[in-house]
Design an enzyme around this catalytic site. Structure first.
Site, PDB file in Angstrom:
ATOM      1  N   LYS A   1      95.371  51.150  77.536  1.00 12.99           N
ATOM      2  CA  LYS A   1      95.274  52.613  77.822  1.00 12.99           C
ATOM      3  C   LYS A   1      95.250  52.953  79.269  1.00 12.99           C
ATOM      4  O   LYS A   1      94.418  53.004  79.981  1.00 12.99           O
ATOM      5  CB  LYS A   1      93.786  53.241  77.232  1.00 12.99           C
ATOM      6  CG  LYS A   1      94.263  54.791  76.609  1.00 12.99           C
ATOM      7  CD  LYS A   1      94.686  55.591  77.437  1.00 12.99           C
ATOM      8  CE  LYS A   1      93.491  55.789  78.644  1.00 12.99           C
ATOM      9  NZ  LYS A   1      93.855  57.115  79.656  1.00 12.99           N
TER      10      LYS A   1
ATOM     11  N   GLU B   1      85.141  45.886  86.050  1.00 15.92           N
ATOM     12  CA  GLU B   1      85.200  46.105  87.649  1.00 15.92           C
ATOM     13  C   GLU B   1      85.037  47.594  87.941  1.00 15.92           C
ATOM     14  O   GLU B   1      85.918  48.463  87.589  1.00 15.92           O
ATOM     15  CB  GLU B   1      86.826  45.922  87.886  1.00 15.92           C
ATOM     16  CG  GLU B   1      87.024  45.435  89.255  1.00 15.92           C
ATOM     17  CD  GLU B   1      87.491  46.569  90.096  1.00 15.92           C
ATOM     18  OE1 GLU B   1      86.653  47.227  91.006  1.00 15.92           O
ATOM     19  OE2 GLU B   1      88.699  46.973  90.248  1.00 15.92           O
TER      20      GLU B   1
ATOM     21  N   CYS C   1      89.013  50.568  95.319  1.00 12.22           N
ATOM     22  CA  CYS C   1      87.505  50.288  94.993  1.00 12.22           C
ATOM     23  C   CYS C   1      86.890  49.456  95.887  1.00 12.22           C
ATOM     24  O   CYS C   1      85.711  49.289  96.216  1.00 12.22           O
ATOM     25  CB  CYS C   1      87.608  49.809  93.654  1.00 12.22           C
ATOM     26  SG  CYS C   1      88.565  48.373  93.390  1.00 12.22           S
TER      27      CYS C   1
ATOM     28  N   GLU D   1      80.186  56.717  96.731  1.00 10.20           N
ATOM     29  CA  GLU D   1      81.686  56.267  97.023  1.00 10.20           C
ATOM     30  C   GLU D   1      82.393  57.526  97.352  1.00 10.20           C
ATOM     31  O   GLU D   1      82.691  58.237  96.415  1.00 10.20           O
ATOM     32  CB  GLU D   1      82.326  55.411  96.101  1.00 10.20           C
ATOM     33  CG  GLU D   1      83.467  54.637  96.287  1.00 10.20           C
ATOM     34  CD  GLU D   1      84.027  53.793  95.018  1.00 10.20           C
ATOM     35  OE1 GLU D   1      84.791  53.061  95.438  1.00 10.20           O
ATOM     36  OE2 GLU D   1      83.519  54.170  93.853  1.00 10.20           O
TER      37      GLU D   1
END
Length: 491
Positions: free
Chosen positions: A183, A261, A295, A393
């Site tokens: 997906k 992750e 990331c 973040e």
């Protein structure tokens, strides 16, 4: 429609989902794919639901027995053909990626090569899956360990690296003998569908790889279906930590294997003995690649008192030289942010830091000429704990620099985070290199470099940055079950 360079192969622009070796719209409404640079429609794909997800799972289940029964060499040969097709069509794949994601074309081309490297690597690893014959404690029995594919897998992938995040999950799965349902992110389905087209051309059988497209709302239902399925035995996800927690909960009833992750908040430490020019070069590469939407990109910089002023000055000078613009324009080094929400988050982080005492050395605003989702490469000096950017973040082109005076202080500050994905530091003291590398609580540590990702190294974090590893020989083990055979009757 947004204009982008004409494709050499128009058939790579696929606008249907790929299930059981066939292209389908599922009888569903379409989902527009938007170029973040100009807000124009690049194409439209089906907005599928949980029914389509079930169909994809069923297709993967039917394909699994025959695919897993093939030899590793046989699977490797097909994967190699897939790799060759990716490299032969690299320019088209890169153009599709830039059109739907926005990153500069040169970065897109680099990602195609990076993404293809996982297919090449795991094709080779497919031939190396082996077990052990262990020393037995019995004279009349033998102890044997074999490895077998876990079964049907599922992958939910992000928009920031729409090719490499898919190949990093598909490649080990199919190499191990698993089948998979993917997906892709709603923002970047065209890259995923182009990969499926090339896999189809390579001869990878129907049902081995399935791609289900959907918007954010339908993605929730699809995710629940994948997690709840007793047929799906492995789920891999790259995305935010909050969503990762939800998926863990949803996978718990079926006790399926899960690879996550998740978010990062990477520190970048520059010690007083560092090569400052090299550190600045590494900082620019780590921070501003993909407009800071990675990331593993640095979110917090720490520079020692002795070199602080020089470092922030050179970092600001470097940031100011970055050319911002449409990813298809010549010489562009930074494209747009993915959507308006991303811009709003960056603005909030910058304004909060300045209100609390940070100094703005470069950027700090939406690009005055380009407007829209283009944000200037930004450098903030004198940031400190308590500012939002020091705990959240940013996922944008903003460098926040804090000064420190000793090793213990900076290591404590660097580790003061729920995240533990990537970290970086610069030093030429070999003793310090070993001490700091071992003390940083992160799954990956870049030492005197701002670029750490490649197919042969294990990618992944600790703490709330996830579990499991992708890439490398360790990434193959995620898709293999270990089975113990106790062989008796040996007299």
């Amino acid at each position: 429609m947004s204009a982008f360079p004409p494709l050499n192969d128009l058939k790579l622009l696929r606008t249907q989902a790929y299930i059981d070796g066939r292209w389908t719209d599922g009888g569903r409404p379409s989902l527009d794919v938007i170029n973040p640079a100009d807000n124009c429609i690049v194409g439209s794909v089906p907005n599928l639901d949980s029914v389509a997800a079930e169909q994809a799972i069923d297709a993967a289940a039917r394909a699994f027995p025959a695919w897993s029964a093939r030899t590793g060499k046989d699977r490797a040969n097909l994967m190699r053909k897939w790799f060759d097709l990716m490299m032969a069509n690299a320019d088209d794949l890169a153009a599709l990626m830039t059109a739907e994601q926005g990153k500069p074309l040169i970065e897109s081309k680099g990602e195609v090569t990076y993404g293809a490297s996982f297919i090449e690597w795991f094709a080779e690893e497919a031939k190396r899956v082996s077990g052990d014959v262990l020393a037995s404690t019995w004279t009349n029995r033998r102890t044997v360990v074999i490895k077998q594919p876990v079964g049907v897998c599922a992958a939910i992938t992000p928009w920031n690296f729409p090719i490499s995040m898919i190949t990093r999950k598909i490649a080990p799965a199919v190499a191990a003998g698993c089948t998979i349902v993917v997906k892709p992110a709603e923002q970047t389905p065209l890259s995923a569908l182009a990969l499926a087209e090339l896999a189809h051309r390579a001869g990878i059988p129907a049902g081995v790889i399935n791609v289900v497209t959907a918007d954010a709302d339908n993605a929730v239902a699809i995710g629940k279906t994948l997690c709840a399925s007793t047929v799906v035995r492995h789920l891999s996800f790259t995305g935010s930590t909050p969503v990762g927690r939800i998926l863990m909960e949803q996978c718990a009833p079926t006790v399926k294997r899960i690879g996550l992750e998740l978010g990062g908040h990477a520190p970048f430490i520059v010690f007083e003995d560092a090569d400052i020019d090299a550190a600045v070069k590494g900082a620019l590469a780590s921070k501003y690649r993909n407009a800071g939407q990675t990331c593993v990109c640095t979110n917090r910089f720490y520079a020692h008192d002795a070199i602080y002023d020089e470092f922030v000055r050179k970092l600001a000078e470097g940031a100011a030289r970055i050319k911002v613009g449409n990813g298809f324009d010549q010489g562009v080094m930074q494209g747009p942010l993915i959507d308006d929400a991303a811009v709003e988050k960056v603005e909030r982080h910058v304004s909060d830091a300045i209100e609390k005492g940070a100094r703005l050395l470069a950027g700090g605003r939406i690009h005055p000429e380009l407007g829209g989702r283009f944000y200037e490469p930004t450098v903030l000096a004198d940031t400190r704990k308590g500012m939002t950017i020091m705990s959240e973040e940013t996922f944008g082109p903003v460098s926040a620099v804090t000064r420190f005076s000793n090793d213990a202080e900076v290591i404590a500050a660097a580790n003061d985070s729920e995240f533990g994905l990537a970290s970086y530091f610069y030093s030429r003291d070999i003793g310090r290199v070993w001490r700091v590398a071992e003390q940083l609580q992160y799954g990956m540590v870049g030492i005197n470099t701002g670029a750490i990702s490649n197919e042969v190294a294990p990618f992944g974090g600790i703490k709330q940055s996830g579990m499991g590893r992708e890439g490398s020989k360790y990434g193959m083990d995620e898709y293999l079950d270990i089975k113990y055979l106790c062989m008796g009757g040996i007299e």
